[in-house]
Enzyme design. Structure first.
Site, PDB file in Angstrom:
ATOM      1  N   TYR A 101      36.448  44.248  52.897  1.00 59.40           N
ATOM      2  CA  TYR A 101      37.121  43.714  51.714  1.00 59.40           C
ATOM      3  C   TYR A 101      36.205  42.707  51.028  1.00 59.40           C
ATOM      4  O   TYR A 101      35.574  41.872  51.689  1.00 59.40           O
ATOM      5  CB  TYR A 101      38.436  43.015  52.123  1.00 59.40           C
ATOM      6  CG  TYR A 101      39.099  42.278  50.973  1.00 59.40           C
ATOM      7  CD1 TYR A 101      40.136  42.879  50.249  1.00 59.40           C
ATOM      8  CD2 TYR A 101      38.681  40.994  50.592  1.00 59.40           C
ATOM      9  CE1 TYR A 101      40.719  42.228  49.185  1.00 59.40           C
ATOM     10  CE2 TYR A 101      39.258  40.340  49.514  1.00 59.40           C
ATOM     11  CZ  TYR A 101      40.284  40.961  48.823  1.00 59.40           C
ATOM     12  OH  TYR A 101      40.869  40.322  47.755  1.00 59.40           O
ATOM     13  N   GLU A 189      38.532  42.820  42.672  1.00 63.92           N
ATOM     14  CA  GLU A 189      38.685  43.139  44.085  1.00 63.92           C
ATOM     15  C   GLU A 189      38.131  44.521  44.409  1.00 63.92           C
ATOM     16  O   GLU A 189      38.349  45.466  43.659  1.00 63.92           O
ATOM     17  CB  GLU A 189      40.178  43.102  44.410  1.00 63.92           C
ATOM     18  CG  GLU A 189      40.520  43.074  45.865  1.00 63.92           C
ATOM     19  CD  GLU A 189      42.027  42.984  46.059  1.00 63.92           C
ATOM     20  OE1 GLU A 189      42.530  41.909  46.368  1.00 63.92           O
ATOM     21  OE2 GLU A 189      42.699  44.019  45.880  1.00 63.92           O
TER      22      GLU A 189
END
Ligand code: GDP
Ligand code: MN
Length: 378
Positions: A101, A189
């Site tokens: 991530y 993101e």
């Protein structure tokens, strides 16, 4: 404003962030053609502005163009969390060795953007934060110095990224910080950022949220706006220059000024009610504006009562009262209203409303109590 995955990936590619090769399709035939062109297994991904598409069945792999057509047909007929799927992204399927991530958002407490990285990619970052918060590492971006290479190395170390990927990871994080700043983002993101079995880093998913208040600086993003994917009443409100956010309660609110709108919602809750919306009609509450705002509020079937709370400053309250009465003539609402006017010419304004047999209140407390009582049918 949220951008779709395929739009964000286009921006990523322009900034040198590696993404899988692929195109967007609106029909199963188009999806099959793209799969043919790519010539191998493909991932077919629903383009809707919500997270968790994978879990909802909106992301599937297909091995052949024929299979791509079938899968695309199925996904294009889906509705995910209330949003109809109108487009799918068809791209080369990645051979995933590891999912990580990488994201940037504003840290209001630190008054700086914060870069977050985690070895637990592919799952909701909120879930990682709850379950194993130690698995998220952070670095704040200095407003003048920007994101420094040593900070990114710290992140790489923190997520135990093998050394051979560090230089690509540094390029990735730098480019992401550049996108974040350039587009006045509130969130950017990559989840998951994958390490492929071939040993490359790849942005498999992409999310970008741009601060609405900065959109005027990015006319190039206008073409990305997807009105289909937004709440239709909120879109309509924006066209009329009203700030409207739909909520779940029963007390409709019409207020001039954002701060006053928030105070009104607070006091409704204080007396046991639930606001149905946030609505700031802005300055100058003329009949046309009030009527538009009233129609927006009444379009929500949950609304049982409307509380109109207007502070008359430059706009005089008697004018506002005339505006409200003209709007009532036009819209003819069949639910009760409570009007509180305060400020310039408030007495005259109230007198006009009382003549027309409308429920008025002097203080906000009184207005909120009346509205909550009416909402519960008392
Ligand atoms: P989200 O569920 O909306 O966040 O959509 P993502 O794009 O993050 O995809 C969810 C998951 O689907 C990823 O974490 C991957 O595990 C899987 N996935 C997506 N694309 C591919 C692909 O090309 N190949 C493989 N093997 N898995 C994929
Ligand atoms: Mn994702």
């Amino acid at each position: 404003m949220k951008l779709h995955e395929y739009q964000t990936k286009q921006i990523f590619a322009d900034h040198g962030i590696p993404i899988p090769k692929g195109w967007v399709a609106e029909t199963p035939e188009e999806a099959a053609r793209i799969a043919q062109e790519l010539g191998g297994p493909v991932a077919i991904k629903a383009q809707v502005l919500v997270g968790g598409r994978g879990k909802a069945g909106g992301i599937k792999l297909a091995r052949t163009p024929e299979e791509a057509r079938e899968v695309a047909e199925r996904i294009l007929s889906m509705t995910i969390k209330g949003l109809p799927v109108r487009k799918v992204l068809v791209e080369e399927a990645a051979d995933i060795a590891q999912e990580i991530y990488l994201g940037i958002t504003n840290d209001r407490a630190a008054k700086r953007p914060v870069v977050m990285a985690s070895s637990e990619g592919g799952v909701d970052i909120e879930e990682v934060a709850r379950r194993s918060p130690e698995k998220i590492v952070r670095a704040h971006i200095h407003p003048l110095l920007g994101l420094q290479a040593y900070q990114i190395r710290d992140l790489a170390l923190g997520i135990e990224l093998p050394r051979e990927f560090w230089s690509s990871f540094i390029a990735f994080a730098r480019a992401l910080a550049q996108v974040y700043q350039k587009y006045d983002a509130t969130l950017v993101e990559i989840n998951p950022l994958v390490i492929t079995r071939q040993g490359n880093l790849l942005a498999l998913d992409a999310k970008l949220v741009v601060d609405d208040n900065a959109l005027y600086r990015h006319p190039e993003l206008e073409k990305f706006r997807d009105l289909d994917a937004e709440d239709p009443t909120e879109v309509e409100a924006r066209q009329y220059g009203l700030s409207y956010i739909k909520l779940d309660g029963t007390v409709g609110c019409m207020v001039n000024g954002g701060g006053l709108a928030m105070a009104t919602m607070d006091i409704i809750k204080l007396f046991g009610g639930e606001p149905a919306n946030f609505l700031d009609i802005g300055g100058g509450a003329n009949a046309e504006k009030v009527a538009r705002a009233m129609r927006l509020i009444l379009a929500d079937p949950k609304v049982k009562v409307v509380l109109i709370n207007i502070f008359g400053g430059i706009t005089r309250c008697d004018e506002v009262a005339r505006g409200i009465l003209a709007a009532m003539e036009e819209v003819k609402p069949d639910i009760p209203m409570v009007v509180r006017l305060v400020g310039t010419n408030a007495e005259e304004g109230r007198a006009l409303l009382q003549e027309a047999a409308m429920e008025t209140a002097t203080t906000l407390t009184e207005a909120a109590q009346k509205a909550v009582r009416l909402a519960y049918g008392q």
